[in-house]
Design an enzyme around this catalytic site. Structure first.
Site: not given
Length: 652
Positions: A346, A375, A393, A395, A397, A481, A527
């Site tokens: 992000c 992580r 991910q 991912d 945004h 979420k 997200h």
RNA sequence: GCCGAAGUAGCUCAGGGGUAGAGCAACGGUUUCGUAAACCGUAGGUCGUGAGUUCAAAUCUCAUCUUCGGCUCCA
């Protein structure tokens, strides 16, 4: 003598003397029901109201709607397993005098009991000994006796017994609401309900010993948690254990190794998966699927670096929240410089948003990236591909105006549902993950924005007719979420798709757009990751299809199997032709008999086998065999490709 | 990170103070085969790693790493 009206599940009503017991009602309905009855739900009168589940021996003194539970009902199983937990405790106490007990609830499959055995060792041998004792005590067929006790009496009893855990539990209970249950010599603080006696517990298996913190807090002492399961019949236990064995065969870690999809190396580091060639094809096919779906949904692909300056994460708030427990900063020859491996995408995407001024007409802007993040998960947390330290991910945004949030959110829900449907995931739970109301300091941002975001998520889900469950304490620190949970082969639940509304990061990164009023406004960020991560999604996918991937995903779609080495050349021609149609396959030109080649292809779960021998060469055809289904007949290669062309293609 | 268990050949596993074993896979040969495992032979291991006990350790002790089952955590 007064009477009570008892309403049965079919809506009919019967009258009984006040104080009637569940077991008596069952007897009055049928002998078979009385024999199988385990517990009774009382006041289940309204469809939206859950009644209390009671013992069959507890007198009913008021009018009530009831349902009698047997082994076929969850309420019956829970009473059975709850009673089994007490039986376990009785056996344990008999063998280990002075043992202290935490909690011992029924769970989805069986029960557990948290116990403090002091320094006494407890392993597989001890499990077996307690199991034996349980069988013995079950045969004694002791009655479960419920008794109301005063708080004082409860405290006295457990003070005398020296069980500080039970005392702590009693401390949280109101006087007048406390009950004891006794069977044989064992007395437990318990709300119930229980089955009438220990006799029906015929088949017993203690499964494992694990550690568990008292009251789930890692600052507390760790107790031993013993898991077990019981059944009314030995056959049912055998079937359950067999089912567990079967489930283990679908384990993605086992299949990942057998099918050569991924591997781990101690030298590379724990939790850092190595994608092998076949696994990479599978993963890239999934990426192709998602890239196409996202392009169609108006996303713009972007690419960002794997590291970012520490300042990026100080700004986002991630450094403060996770910095200590993350991979530590990377240093450069310039001592003042610090970079972090990116733990999420992000902040990078926020900086892409900021490269130029944005107008309200530009929004929504949807930036998508298959972003690899790192992580530092706790070592004990790592689990195959479902929990790793480096993962990618799917991912994106979405930066939008406040008035666009709900609409955009719904579009993402549609994308997630499309993804799940395309991959045959029908059994998922949509979970609205909210703040822990007890501990709001874990989260950033104003209450009003949180409430707004929570409302928008719920409304979007409702608008799509999505059945959701709300879970408190599961939100991200910057926003609530909508999580899509899917179970693995052994019934463990994993979060795959996730959609999050975020009012915080845009503020922290000072993102803005010029509105129609010519004023600066802050956009809202969504997200989202439909797969969640490629690693976890592949893991759950493997377990779902047991390695039998749909044709469009299979790393090897066809195996060309010459009947003997004399036909290898024709086999190679067949393979070359298929490759020109973008079909993935291989030629098994080993000096082996056809039966062997078929077996190996079947074991490796290759969807199609094309057999070629004398006949096929002469006619210019192939003999098609489908995995798990056998011979499909001889056909033209072109006919084969056409017949299965839809299965070869990405789902649309 | 915490509690418990486990690590022997590429894979699945046996052995358990005195010369390291099997099946499959691999490699060489024979066979040229029609829908789920051909036959013969060869090679392959510091028994996770490091210390210790012992005349002698894969085996017993301790430490450590990794994996498995849970707990806690999960941006």
């Amino acid at each position: 003598m007064s009477v009570v009206n008892i309403t049965l599940p079919d809506g009919s009503s019967r009258q009984y003397p006040a104080g009637v017991k569940g077991i008596e009602i069952a007897q009055s309905i049928s002998e078979g029901l009385a024999r199988n009855a385990l517990s009774i739900e009382v006041n289940a009168c309204l469809p939206d109201r859950q009644g209390e589940i009671w013992d069959l021996s507890r007198p009913i003194n008021t009018d009530a709607a009831i349902k009698i539970f047997t082994w076929n009902d969850k309420g019956g199983k829970y009473a059975f397993w709850h009673s089994s937990a007490h039986l376990f405790a009785e056996a344990l106490e008999a063998l280990y005098p002075g043992v202290k007990f935490g909690i011992g609830p029924p769970i989805e499959n069986g029960f557990y009991y948290d116990v403090d055995l002091g320094d006494r060792p407890f392993g597989d041998e001890e499990l077996a000994a307690v199991e034996k004792k349980m069988v013995e005590l079950a045969k004694a067929n002791s009655t479960f006796v419920r008794r109301d006790v005063s708080k004082k009496e409860a405290i006295d009893y457990f003070t005398k017994k020296g069980d500080e855990y039970k005392l702590e539990l009693i401390d949280g209970l109101a006087d007048g609401s406390i009950t004891f249950y006794q069977q044989g010599n064992f007395v437990d603080l318990c709300r119930g309900p229980h089955i009438p006696s220990t006799g029906p517990i015929k088949a017993i298996k203690l499964l494992s010993v694990a550690g568990a913190y008292w009251r789930g807090d890692e600052k507390n002492k760790m107790l031993k948690r013993i898991y077990g399961i019981t059944f009314p019949k030995q056959k049912e236990l055998d079937e359950y254990l067999h089912m567990l064995e079967e489930a283990k065969k679908r384990d993605h870690r086992k299949l990942g190794k057998e099918l050569e999809l991924f591997a781990f190396s101690e030298k590379v580091g724990m939790g850092l998966p190595l994608w092998l060639p076949k696994g990479t094809i599978l993963r890239e096919r999934l990426e192709q699927f998602m890239r196409r779906a996202q392009i169609r949904a108006g996303y713009d692909p972007v690419v960002t670096p794997h590291i970012g300056s520490k300042q990026l994460y100080v700004t986002s708030g991630h450094y403060e929240k996770y910095g200590k427990d993350s991979f530590q900063p990377i240093h450069t020859p310039d001592e003042s410089e610090e970079f972090l491996l990116k733990p999420m995408n992000c902040p990078h995407h926020c900086e892409i948003y900021k490269v130029k001024p944005r107008s309200y007409k530009d929004l929504p802007i949807r930036l998508a990236e298959f972003g690899t993040v790192y992580r530092y998960e706790q070592s004990g947390e790592l689990h195959g591909l479902t929990r790793v330290r480096g993962f990618t991910q799917d991912d994106a945004h979405i930066f939008c105006r406040p008035d666009q949030v709900k609409d955009e959110f719904i579009k993402v829900i549609d994308l997630v549902l499309f993804t799940f449907k395309s991959l045959g995931f029908e059994d998922y739970t949509a979970q609205v993950s909210l703040r822990d109301p007890e501990n709001k300091t874990k989260y950033i941002g104003e209450d009003a924005l949180w409430e707004r975001a929570e409302r928008e998520i719920q409304e979007a889900a409702d608008e799509r007719g999505l059945k959701t469950i709300a879970v408190f304490g599961e939100a991200a620190f910057y926003g609530p979420k909508l999580d899509f949970m899917v179970k693995d082969a052994l019934g463990r639940s994993w979060q795959l798709g996730t959609i999050q509304v975020d009012y915080q990061l845009p503020q922290r990164f000072e993102l803005e757009y010029i509105g129609s009023d010519n004023q600066k406004h802050t956009p809202v960020m969504i997200h989202r990751a439909p797969f969640g991560s490629m690693e976890r999604f592949v893991a759950v996918l493997i377990e779902h299809c047991a390695g039998n991937f749909p044709l469009w995903l299979a790393p090897e779609q066809i195996a060309v199997l010459p009947i003997s080495e004399r036909f290898n050349e024709y086999g190679q021609q067949v393979l070359d032709t298929l490759k020109n149609s973008d079909i993935r396959g291989f030629l098994d030109d080993r000096n082996e008999k056809i039966g062997r080649k078929i077996r190996d292809a079947e074991v490796n779960k290759v969807p199609f086998m094309l057999l070629v021998g004398e006949k096929e060469v002469a006619e210019g055809k192939v003999a098609v065999r489908k995995h798990g289904q056998g011979d499909q007949g001889v056909m033209d290669l072109k006919e084969f490709v056409e017949r299965f062309s839809r299965e070869f293609a990405l789902p649309a």
